[in-house]
Write a protein that holds these residues in place. Structure first.
Motif, short mmCIF file in Angstrom:
data_model
loop_
_atom_site.label_atom_id
_atom_site.label_comp_id
_atom_site.label_asym_id
_atom_site.label_seq_id
_atom_site.Cartn_x
_atom_site.Cartn_y
_atom_site.Cartn_z
N MET A 1 -3.40 9.97 -4.85
CA MET A 1 -2.60 10.95 -4.08
C MET A 1 -2.67 10.62 -2.60
N MET A 2 -1.64 11.06 -1.89
CA MET A 2 -1.67 10.97 -0.44
C MET A 2 -2.49 12.13 0.08
N VAL A 3 -3.28 11.86 1.09
CA VAL A 3 -3.96 12.96 1.78
C VAL A 3 -3.25 13.13 3.11
N GLU A 4 -2.37 14.12 3.16
CA GLU A 4 -1.61 14.35 4.39
C GLU A 4 -1.51 15.82 4.73
N VAL A 5 -2.13 16.65 3.88
CA VAL A 5 -2.17 18.09 4.16
C VAL A 5 -3.65 18.44 4.39
N ASP B 1 12.14 15.22 7.42
CA ASP B 1 13.21 14.56 8.16
C ASP B 1 14.07 13.68 7.26
N LYS B 2 13.72 13.59 5.96
CA LYS B 2 14.49 12.72 5.06
C LYS B 2 15.35 13.58 4.14
N GLU B 3 16.66 13.57 4.40
CA GLU B 3 17.54 14.45 3.63
C GLU B 3 18.30 13.67 2.57
N MET C 1 -5.34 3.87 3.92
CA MET C 1 -4.59 4.68 4.89
C MET C 1 -3.23 4.01 5.05
N CYS C 2 -2.15 4.80 4.94
CA CYS C 2 -0.83 4.19 5.06
C CYS C 2 0.00 4.80 6.19
N GLY C 3 -0.59 5.72 6.97
CA GLY C 3 0.12 6.24 8.13
C GLY C 3 0.09 5.21 9.24
N GLU C 4 0.86 5.46 10.31
CA GLU C 4 0.96 4.50 11.42
C GLU C 4 -0.40 4.15 12.03
N ASP D 1 5.10 19.57 15.15
CA ASP D 1 6.20 18.85 14.49
C ASP D 1 6.26 17.39 14.97
N ARG D 2 6.19 16.45 14.05
CA ARG D 2 6.15 15.04 14.46
C ARG D 2 7.47 14.55 15.05
N MET D 3 8.54 15.35 14.90
CA MET D 3 9.83 14.95 15.46
C MET D 3 10.11 15.61 16.81
N ILE E 1 3.30 2.63 -5.75
CA ILE E 1 4.60 3.29 -5.66
C ILE E 1 4.35 4.77 -5.40
N ARG E 2 4.91 5.27 -4.33
CA ARG E 2 4.79 6.70 -4.05
C ARG E 2 6.01 7.40 -4.62
N THR E 3 5.78 8.47 -5.36
CA THR E 3 6.92 9.19 -5.93
C THR E 3 7.71 9.86 -4.81
N ILE F 1 -4.52 7.96 2.89
CA ILE F 1 -4.40 8.96 3.96
C ILE F 1 -3.10 8.73 4.74
N GLY F 2 -2.25 9.74 4.73
CA GLY F 2 -0.98 9.66 5.45
C GLY F 2 -1.13 10.36 6.79
N THR F 3 -1.54 9.58 7.79
CA THR F 3 -1.86 10.21 9.08
C THR F 3 -0.64 10.76 9.80
N ASN F 4 0.55 10.21 9.52
CA ASN F 4 1.74 10.72 10.23
C ASN F 4 1.87 12.22 9.96
N ASP F 5 1.71 12.59 8.71
CA ASP F 5 1.80 14.01 8.38
C ASP F 5 0.48 14.73 8.61
N LEU F 6 -0.62 14.05 8.28
CA LEU F 6 -1.91 14.74 8.45
C LEU F 6 -2.11 15.17 9.91
N GLY G 1 0.81 -1.22 0.00
CA GLY G 1 0.00 0.00 0.00
C GLY G 1 0.84 1.26 0.00
N LEU G 2 2.12 1.10 0.29
CA LEU G 2 3.03 2.25 0.24
C LEU G 2 4.45 1.75 0.05
N PHE G 3 5.03 2.11 -1.10
CA PHE G 3 6.46 1.87 -1.31
C PHE G 3 7.11 3.24 -1.20
N ARG G 4 7.83 3.44 -0.08
CA ARG G 4 8.49 4.74 0.14
C ARG G 4 9.77 4.78 -0.70
N THR G 5 9.67 5.31 -1.92
CA THR G 5 10.80 5.20 -2.85
C THR G 5 12.01 6.03 -2.44
C1 PEP Z 1 2.36 9.66 6.41
O1 PEP Z 1 2.66 10.85 6.43
O2 PEP Z 1 1.45 9.17 7.11
C2 PEP Z 1 3.10 8.74 5.53
C3 PEP Z 1 2.74 7.49 5.38
O3 PEP Z 1 4.21 9.23 4.92
P1 PEP Z 1 5.66 9.35 5.63
O4 PEP Z 1 5.55 8.73 7.01
O5 PEP Z 1 6.61 8.64 4.75
O6 PEP Z 1 5.84 10.83 5.67
#
Ligand code: PEP
Ligand code: MG
Length: 566
Positions: free
Chosen positions: A424-428, A335-337, A497-500, A460-462, A327-329, A447-452, A289-293
């Motif tokens: 598309m991801m829904v995270e905004v 946090d990914k540099e 949904m592919c967030g945690e 900030d999630r970090m 595949i997610r572009t 739905i990318g809940t980590n960012d949403l 459901g999500l390949f984080r390329t």
């Molecule tokens: C998310 O934001 O929920 C997501 C799956 O993307 P990433 O954790 O890679 O930002």
């Protein structure tokens, strides 16, 4: 009791077997016959390659293990490494063993200084290949066979993939090491061999003597040396219980995921690299459901080219044998540099130049990835999605660019699948709120809940100081999810949904109640989630979810769920 990191889950008990390795000494010698030394190196490389291929063929046809030994072949064939050894031999007139050791040490130091655990763990692979090739040059035998005639737990400073490959499952019940981490290749192999292991204990080799009785608790990451009889008895029954539960879960591996009242949902897996695929297959995932390329782009010194990417996407699609792969572009930034991209420093990287924003600006980089993804489409069931979409224009432009790239490839003579869904991801939050409009243009939402969550709560999630705002159960987030799901369904589109949150066992019932169609999670959570869902009733959950939407706080929602025994 000694603590360590769980490498491979399970419980084992047996006598300790300390695995010690003889160091191979390398002396520096002056050599005048440069050509002869170079020739010896080439011959040793050939012999080593043959040996690695033999090991690879002897192992089961396990994809992960095969990939590990393929990576060893890549090290041995690395043209830069070979050129550097040749240069040292030519300039310093030294023996090939010494030149090789010097170059390998440079590589090891380079990896040691990387700010990345995954890369640090590749050192054990380099050392493995180094010892193998050196033994060819020096004509010494590697201590390849550990002769065992009774059950043991191996205790070692570290285990190389070659060490792990020769472990006889009949006698080796587990292993414990001083160093190493979850992503080291020996741990990956232990998981596929289903041998429990604990790594990173720091000093287990100093604490254990051969013959000590050991309990390896690979559920809690604990090791007991010479435990009491009571503790051994307790662990014996824990082991039986654990294995019984596992068997029950494995029964579900090839089944569909259905609620008690026969509603079907799909359970997919999130992956970051090819190394994850075996786990996905072992755990009965219905899709990726999500390949984080972005992981293909990380831990290297330059952008991956089209061919490299194509071969990675092709492998993933082929190994899923027609099950969907989303595949997610590229989602770089935040946090990914990528140090080699030399992106400008930003005060708020999570609000900055990341993901689709960067791809639409660096169009060549984006195009290379899209070409590779599209070319791979004929090897399986491909779906593509764009990360961090905030506006409709971003989505339409991205989709248009993908379609143009497809046209271009077809004109060049490539075959491209006709059935690629584009989502598309829904995270905004801006995109979530406008989901009814987006739904007319997409094939699906994820739905990318980590960012949403971080953008909805402006936290900030970090940043641990604001981690209390990570509130998946807050009704505000649930309302956003409901709006996305309802909007998609009105247009006959599906929502994943592919967030945690998708793998959280307390969240799963609410999400089913809200009408989510697909869940994508860590592969290890799939079978327990399938079991959980098989005991749920969607009609009831629909009512509970509606009630949750009327609450004021996350705590109230959690209380409601607990009251309903969920
Ligand atoms: C998310 O934001 O929920 C997501 C799956 O993307 P990433 O954790 O890679 O930002
Ligand atoms: Mg995200």
């Amino acid at each position: 009791m000694i603590k360590g990191e769980i490498g491979s889950k399970g419980i084992a008990f047996a006598k300790a077997y300390i695995l010690e390795k003889d160091a191979i000494n390398v002396l520096q010698r002056k050599m005048n016959n440069v050509e002869k030394e170079k020739q010896r190196f080439i011959q040793a490389i050939e012999a080593t390659k043959e040996e690695i291929l033999n090991i690879k063929n002897k192992l089961s046809k396990n994809l992960e293990e095969a990939i590990i030994f393929d990576s060893h072949l890549l090290i041995i064939e690395d043209p830069d490494m070979i050129a550097q050894v040749f240069t040292l031999i030519e300039i310093n007139k030294v023996n090939v063993e010494y030149a090789f050791k010097t170059v390998i040490q440079l590589y090891i130091n380079l990896f040691k200084n990387m700010d990345n655990e995954y890369m640090k763990e590749r050192i054990s692979d380099i050392e493995d290949v180094f010892t193998r090739l050196l033994s060819k040059l020096l004509n010494v035998n590697l201590n390849e066979s550990i002769n065992l005639d009774s059950e043991v737990i191996i205790i070692a400073h570290d285990l190389t993939p070659s060490d792990t490959a020769q472990l006889d499952k009949m006698y080796v019940k587990g292993f414990i090491t001083d160093i190493g981490g979850k992503t080291s290749h020996s741990v990956i192999m232990a998981r596929s061999l289903e041998i429990p292991c604990i790594v990173g204990t720091q000093n287990i080799t100093n604490l254990v003597k051969s013959g000590d009785f050991i309990i390896l608790d690979g559920i809690n990451g604990a090791v007991y040396i010479n435990p009491s009889d009571e503790l051994i008895e307790e662990y014996k029954s824990n082991k039986i219980k654990y294995e019984k539960e596992n068997l029950e879960l494995l029964r579900l591996k090839d089944l569909k995921t259905k609620t008690l009242d026969h509603f079907e949902v799909k359970l997919g897996a999130n992956i970051g690299s090819l190394d994850d695929i075996q786990k996905v297959l072992n755990n009965g995932a219905e899709s990726i459901g999500l390949f984080r390329t972005e992981f293909i782009y990380m831990d290297r010194f330059e952008l991956p080219n089209e061919e490299e990417q194509y071969s990675a996407y092709k492998k993933v699609l082929e190994s899923m044998e027609n099950r969907p792969v989303i595949i997610r572009t590229l989602d770089i930034g935040g946090d990914k540099e990528l140090s080699y991209l030399k992106l400008p420093h930003e005060a708020n990287p999570f609000l900055g130049y990341r993901a689709i924003r960067m791809c639409l600006d660096r169009i060549n980089l984006f195009k290379t990835q899209l070409r590779a993804i599209l070319r791979a489409s004929v090897h399986g069931n491909l779906k593509v999605m764009f990360p961090m979409i905030a506006t409709l224009t971003e989505f339409i432009v991205s989709k248009q660019f993908l379609l143009l790239t497809k046209e271009e490839l077809i004109n060049e003579g490539y075959q491209i699948s006709d059935h690629i869904e584009i989502g598309m991801m829904v995270e905004v939050p801006a995109a979530a709120l406008l989901a009814d409009v987006f739904a007319k243009h997409v094939d699906f939402f994820s739905i990318g809940t980590n960012d949403l969550i971080q953008y909805t709560f402006a936290a900030d999630r970090m940043n641990e100081n604001v981690s209390y705002l990570n509130q998946p159960f807050n009704p505000s987030l649930l309302r956003l999810i409901k709006h996305v799901v309802d909007s998609a369904h009105k247009e006959n589109k599906w929502v994943s949904m592919c967030g945690e949150m998708a793998g959280d066992h307390l969240a799963i019932p609410v999400l089913i109640g809200l009408g989510l169609d697909e869940f994508s999670m860590n592969a290890a959570s799939i079978l327990p989630s399938r079991l959980q869902i098989s005991n749920l009733n969607k009609t009831e959950l629909h009512k509970i979810a509606n009630e949750a939407l009327t609450k004021g706080t996350a705590e109230e929602v959690i209380e409601l769920l607990r009251k309903c025994n969920l």
